[in-house]
Design a protein around this motif. Structure first.
Motif, PDB file in Angstrom:
ATOM      1  N   TRP A 131      67.348 104.010 122.417  1.00 47.75           N
ATOM      2  CA  TRP A 131      66.449 104.995 123.015  1.00 47.75           C
ATOM      3  C   TRP A 131      65.831 104.493 124.319  1.00 47.75           C
ATOM      4  O   TRP A 131      65.834 105.197 125.332  1.00 47.75           O
ATOM      5  N   ILE A 132      65.337 103.270 124.334  1.00 45.35           N
ATOM      6  CA  ILE A 132      64.460 102.802 125.403  1.00 45.35           C
ATOM      7  C   ILE A 132      65.265 102.209 126.557  1.00 45.35           C
ATOM      8  O   ILE A 132      66.009 101.239 126.379  1.00 45.35           O
ATOM      9  N   ASP A 178      64.883 113.083 125.792  1.00 44.73           N
ATOM     10  CA  ASP A 178      65.296 111.686 125.856  1.00 44.73           C
ATOM     11  C   ASP A 178      65.402 111.088 124.455  1.00 44.73           C
ATOM     12  O   ASP A 178      66.396 110.420 124.107  1.00 44.73           O
ATOM     13  N   GLY A 184      60.710 113.798 127.762  1.00 47.44           N
ATOM     14  CA  GLY A 184      60.580 112.723 126.788  1.00 47.44           C
ATOM     15  C   GLY A 184      61.156 113.106 125.441  1.00 47.44           C
ATOM     16  O   GLY A 184      61.793 112.286 124.760  1.00 47.44           O
ATOM     17  N   GLU A 205      58.496 106.561 127.576  1.00 47.54           N
ATOM     18  CA  GLU A 205      59.139 105.630 126.646  1.00 47.54           C
ATOM     19  C   GLU A 205      58.235 104.441 126.347  1.00 47.54           C
ATOM     20  O   GLU A 205      58.090 104.030 125.181  1.00 47.54           O
TER      21      GLU A 205
END
Length: 418
Positions: free
Chosen positions: A125-126, A95, A92, A157
């Protein structure tokens, strides 16, 4: 008359989706890009704009996202979720670093300011949980070894959105620190409470929901999911997170029965969701921002592939699974549009809306393609490199052995004396 127009419009949409899905199935291709193009055709500025059925389509689209995440949650137990989150939290962080920072940098390079940079960081990002859930189902990969890694990143996320959305809302509204902190505390408390209930009391919830009558089971599961999703959204937590956690809380025979009953509803409303996404995209607003949006899409597609590859490698997944994980994470969708919509409503940057729409439209079309073809393309490139390496490193042809001359020993042989 209004109801007749509604039935004609909505019936045409459903019939068209069925035909597009059949066409995609014949070529073994995900129907999502076709659904999006259909939405563009029926949306504002399209070939045949809708009128009477648009509000119903919007509600159906929201239900579609909720059902997609519910069905994902049904695939795993609460213990699976907790163990995956414990082991995958570094993924995460990677990411966030690889995919949020390019969005923030792009906004600053375009001169949009720091608030727009925070917004665009969330847009890039998502990944789209809805699109990815549909792709995993279409490609038959829900049982693959890399799928828990993909889901762990998606859940991280979605849970991060419980923190991010209150922050971005406070930034856009310009509220004080106290009000923003209160909103954030409420969001975190609700998300934590729902997760705690799902993990601690999942068996009791399954026992309460369980029924031998398919009709009662369908009504209770669907009603509970919509109720929890609505309460979560009202408290500034993603409805998708609430639906996913309901699926996590259900286990055993209840999960299997609910999965079988809800699959047709999921497919119907998921298709409506993708059409709705296209409906709210004006084709005329895309050309002015297409080049920077395309450049950012290329960069963040590569960073998502790198994220999935790294996370799968860390989890001990094989090479093919690593590439599949990376390619599957490329699609952006519902969250990106919601985040950009907040900025547009607040008047932060007028170009944010069409830019985000073009960016998401590119990746929501490319995403199913990368999910399917990243692994075979990577395998083909690897084979090509190996052939080149073998060709460059091939040994020179063997020369004939040196002739023997009487009394002169050949190298490597002992000399003989008479």
């Amino acid at each position: 008359m209004h109801s007749a127009v509604f039935l004609i419009e909505f019936g045409a949409i459903i019939l068209g989706l069925g035909l597009l899905g059949r066409l995609a199935g014949r070529f073994r291709f995900s129907p999502i890009p076709l659904y999006l193009l259909a939405g563009l055709a029926f949306g504002k500025g399209g070939l045949l704009p809708l009128g009477a059925s648009e509000e119903f389509v919007a509600i159906g689209a929201e239900i579609g996202v909720i059902l997609l995440l519910l069905m994902l949650g049904l695939e795993y137990t609460a213990s699976d979720l907790v163990s995956n989150l414990k082991t995958q939290y570094p993924a995460g962080l990677v990411d966030f670093a690889l995919n949020a920072l390019p969005g923030a940098a792009a906004a600053l390079l375009l001169g949009w300011g720091p608030v727009a940079a925070v917004v665009l960081a969330g847009v890039t990002w998502i990944s789209s949980s809805g699109v990815i859930a549909k792709v995993l189902g279409d490609l038959g990969r829900l049982g693959n070894r890399e799928t828990p890694v993909i889901l762990s990143i998606l859940v991280l996320e979605d849970l991060a959105m419980a923190v991010y959305l209150p922050i971005i809302t406070a930034l856009l509204a310009g509220v004080g620190l106290a009000a923003g902190s209160a909103t954030l505390a409420i969001a975190l408390g609700v998300a934590g409470a729902v997760l705690f209930v799902a993990v601690r009391y999942g068996r009791l919830i399954s026992r309460f929901v369980s029924s031998d009558d398919p009709e009662k089971l369908l009504l209770v599961v669907l009603g509970l999911t919509l109720l929890v999703a609505g309460v979560a959204q009202q408290l500034q937590v993603s409805a998708a997170v609430g639906a996913f956690l309901v699926g996590i809380a259900l286990s055993g025979e209840v999960a299997e029965g609910a999965h079988a009953l809800l699959s047709p509803l999921r497919d119907l409303f998921a298709a409506v969701f993708f059409v709705f996404f296209g409906l709210h995209t004006d084709p005329a607003s895309i050309p002015p921002v297409i080049l920077p949006a395309f450049a950012l899409a290329v960069v963040t597609a590569l960073t998502k592939i790198a994220t999935g590859h790294w996370a799968a490698r860390r989890a001990g997944i094989g090479v093919k699974g690593r590439w599949r994980a990376g390619g599957t994470l490329v699609a952006r969708g519902e969250f990106s549009i919601v985040i950009a919509g907040l900025a547009v409503t607040a008047g932060v940057q007028p170009q944010m809306g069409p830019f985000a729409t073009a960016y998401v439209l590119i990746l929501v079309v490319v995403g199913p393609l990368t999910a399917r073809f990243t692994e075979p393309v990577a395998a083909a490139v690897t084979r090509w490199r190996r052939r080149d390496a073998d060709r460059d490193g091939a040994a020179p042809p063997r020369s004939a052995p040196p002739a023997r001359h009487e009394g002169v020993p050949v190298r490597g042989e002992p000399s003989r004396t008479d």
